[in-house]
Design an enzyme around this catalytic site. Structure first.
Site, PDB file in Angstrom:
ATOM      1  N   ARG A  11       0.837  -1.200   0.000  1.00 23.27           N
ATOM      2  CA  ARG A  11       0.000   0.000   0.000  1.00 23.27           C
ATOM      3  C   ARG A  11       0.865   1.241   0.000  1.00 23.27           C
ATOM      4  NH1 ARG A  11      -4.599  -1.950   4.432  1.00 23.27           N
ATOM      5  NH2 ARG A  11      -5.068  -3.898   3.329  1.00 23.27           N
ATOM      6  N   ARG A  56       2.881   0.825  10.383  1.00 23.18           N
ATOM      7  CA  ARG A  56       2.366   1.218   9.069  1.00 23.18           C
ATOM      8  C   ARG A  56       3.467   1.075   8.019  1.00 23.18           C
ATOM      9  NH1 ARG A  56      -2.278   3.807   8.163  1.00 23.18           N
ATOM     10  NH2 ARG A  56      -2.466   4.259  10.394  1.00 23.18           N
ATOM     11  N   GLU A  72      -5.575  -1.376  15.664  1.00 25.10           N
ATOM     12  CA  GLU A  72      -6.177  -2.325  14.739  1.00 25.10           C
ATOM     13  C   GLU A  72      -5.194  -3.406  14.311  1.00 25.10           C
ATOM     14  OE1 GLU A  72      -7.690  -0.519  11.190  1.00 25.10           O
ATOM     15  OE2 GLU A  72      -7.887  -2.452  10.170  1.00 25.10           O
ATOM     16  N   SER A 124      -9.646  -6.779  10.598  1.00 19.98           N
ATOM     17  CA  SER A 124     -10.840  -6.064  10.190  1.00 19.98           C
ATOM     18  C   SER A 124     -11.700  -7.028   9.383  1.00 19.98           C
ATOM     19  CB  SER A 124     -10.410  -4.874   9.324  1.00 19.98           C
ATOM     20  OG  SER A 124     -11.513  -4.080   8.982  1.00 19.98           O
ATOM     21  N   ARG A 184       1.935  -6.652  12.564  1.00 18.42           N
ATOM     22  CA  ARG A 184       1.380  -6.061  13.789  1.00 18.42           C
ATOM     23  C   ARG A 184       1.261  -7.110  14.894  1.00 18.42           C
ATOM     24  NH1 ARG A 184      -3.085  -1.436  11.894  1.00 18.42           N
ATOM     25  NH2 ARG A 184      -1.575  -0.253  10.645  1.00 18.42           N
TER      26      ARG A 184
END
Length: 412
Positions: free
Chosen positions: A259, A274, A346, A349, A386
């Site tokens: 991303r 991130r 987070e 999801s 993560r």
RNA sequence: GGACAGAUGGGUGAGUUGGCUGAAACCACAUCCCUGCUAAGGAUGCGUACUCGUAAGGGUACCGAGGGUUCGAAUCCCUCUCUGUCCGCCA
């Protein structure tokens, strides 16, 4: 993609539901007008074509019988010009409609709370209690284990790329294998897919045309690096009509995700939260509309249980309308406790897109004589990076070392 | 990268002297009939989207994609994409 008939027949309620997704009402009105207009023009065109076809057939017959063709030919020529004109009009409308329709987000489920942003998300429950430390827990980048090499990641690529070393690399691999095995026991079949996807594929799941800026594009090719395995795995069944007896299809897939993180400059610049590239084990399900709520629950349970099995405290967060992603009708985020940051973040999801992606990607199932759109669901089993740093922070000891969760030990 | 070949319905595969082909045939599939079970056999149905109709049943479009020729194209022409085979290269 929105159901255009719903928009035509129930405009007010669609508007109301999309208001919390901040959709411009004018756009919806335009879309409705356009679609109604198109329908009418299409009808006109088809009637013309029907006449033209009938006459054209006569032409062959006349020619055989040796009748005079001149007059018929002229008449047909007239039809031809008319249909060409009508056809051009229809194509223009189709293009305009497509342009709008492709960027309208999905309608939120009725049980999605209204709300503006992440502050309005609703905590559903907490699982496990965060560990208590008799020292001040560090953030993962301060743990000097020689597991994470940020500088060399930057050297090799650029910022937001990280190199894993030693037991860090090993732990990441262990996590992937553990998750895939865990999911398999819950009935998710493992698949492995390409990390590059073409435009149709990305359109199908909703990344294109609206979010091209978030994707890495391969220079000179019409291919993009996938932002999540959801994209290729869901599109496995694009343009297919599935047997109802094969549903639900439940799959799990490990992939690297890429991303651009455009728009998040300055956020989470330290550490591994991130990244431009990260590993993730994904869950994707294809179901009938009747099954989709139950499958959603089992995906959620699967991800949550996975965290529990790793001994990681986490909470379930029901996303409000304003925080919902483009294609999602409903999303529950799993946030894991980070002692170093002293907050939940987070890590997973789970979303139900209902028939939104199915309509874009034309994924259907045969129900008796009818072909119906499936429901597609996706969710992170867990983001590996993560999870890795969550383990580091939660299992850290006073001496700076880090324990390995019991379930992972056979995988190390 | 070089040289050929090809792209038709769930599959195999006809159709390429343009109209009678949205598409034969076979297989698969579904329902029914027959047979004591099984096997075999018979009948019928069976692409997708949109659209008109309560329905039965019509209409339009689609034979890789896009454009062109023509009154009319799966069939002719152009462009692109993809696939296969051989050679080269390569994990």
């Amino acid at each position: 993609m929105l159901d255009i008939k719903l928009l035509q027949n129930d405009f007010e309620s669609v508007c109301a539901k999309l208001r919390i997704k901040k959709v411009d009402e004018n756009l919806l009105e335009q879309m409705r007008t356009l679609s109604l207009n198109l329908k009418e023009k299409r009808k006109e065109l088809e009637e013309l074509q029907a006449k033209q076809n009938a006459k054209s057939k006569l032409f062959g017959v006349y020619a055989k019988e040796g009748k005079d063709i001149k007059e018929l030919q002229e008449e047909l020529f007239g039809y031809k010009q008319q249909t060409n004109l009508a056809n051009a009009g229809v194509k223009v409308l189709e293009g305009e409609l497509e342009k709008i329709a492709s960027i309208i987000p999905n309608i939120p489920d009725p049980d999605v709370p209204a709300g503006k942003d992440e502050n309005d998300n609703v905590e559903l429950k907490k699982v496990l209690t965060p560990p208590v430390f008799d020292f001040v827990p560090k953030e993962h980048w301060d743990l000097s284990l020689d597991w994470l090499d940020f500088e060399r990641g930057v050297k090799l690529a650029k910022s937001r790329f990280t190199v894993l070393k030693n037991d860090g690399a090993k732990l990441a691999r262990a996590l992937i294998n553990y998750m895939l095995d865990f999911n398999a026991k819950r009935g998710f079949r493992e698949v492995s897919v390409p990390y590059l996807a073409n435009r149709e594929t990305l359109y199908g799941t909703g990344q294109l045309p609206k979010f091209e800026n978030d994707l890495f594009k391969i220079d000179g090719e019409d291919l993009f690096l996938i932002p999540t395995a959801e994209v290729p795995v869901t599109n496995l069944f694009r343009d297919e009509i599935l047997d109802i007896n094969d549903l639900p299809l439940m799959m799990t897939c490990y992939s690297e995700c890429f991303r651009k993180e455009a728009g998040s400059a300055g956020r989470d610049t330290r550490g591994m939260i991130r990244q431009h590239q990260f590993s993730k084990v994904e869950l994707v399900s294809i179901t009938t509309p009747q099954q989709s709520d139950a499958v959603f629950e089992s995906m959620l349970t699967c991800a949550s249980d996975l965290l529990t099995s790793l001994g990681l405290a986490h909470r379930h967060l029901l996303l409000c309308g304003g925080d919902l992603g483009f294609g999602a009708a409903k999303t529950i985020d799993l946030e894991v406790w980070f002692p170093g940051q002293n907050r939940y973040r987070e890590i997973s999801s789970i979303s139900n897109t209902r028939d939104f992606q199915a309509r874009r990607a034309m994924i259907r199932y045969r129900d008796g004589k009818k072909n119906r759109l499936v429901h597609t669901l996706n969710g992170s089993s867990l983001a590996v990076g993560r999870t890795l740093i969550a383990i580091m922070e939660n299992y850290q000891k006073a001496d700076g070392s880090v324990g390995i969760p019991e379930v992972l030990q056979p995988y190390m």
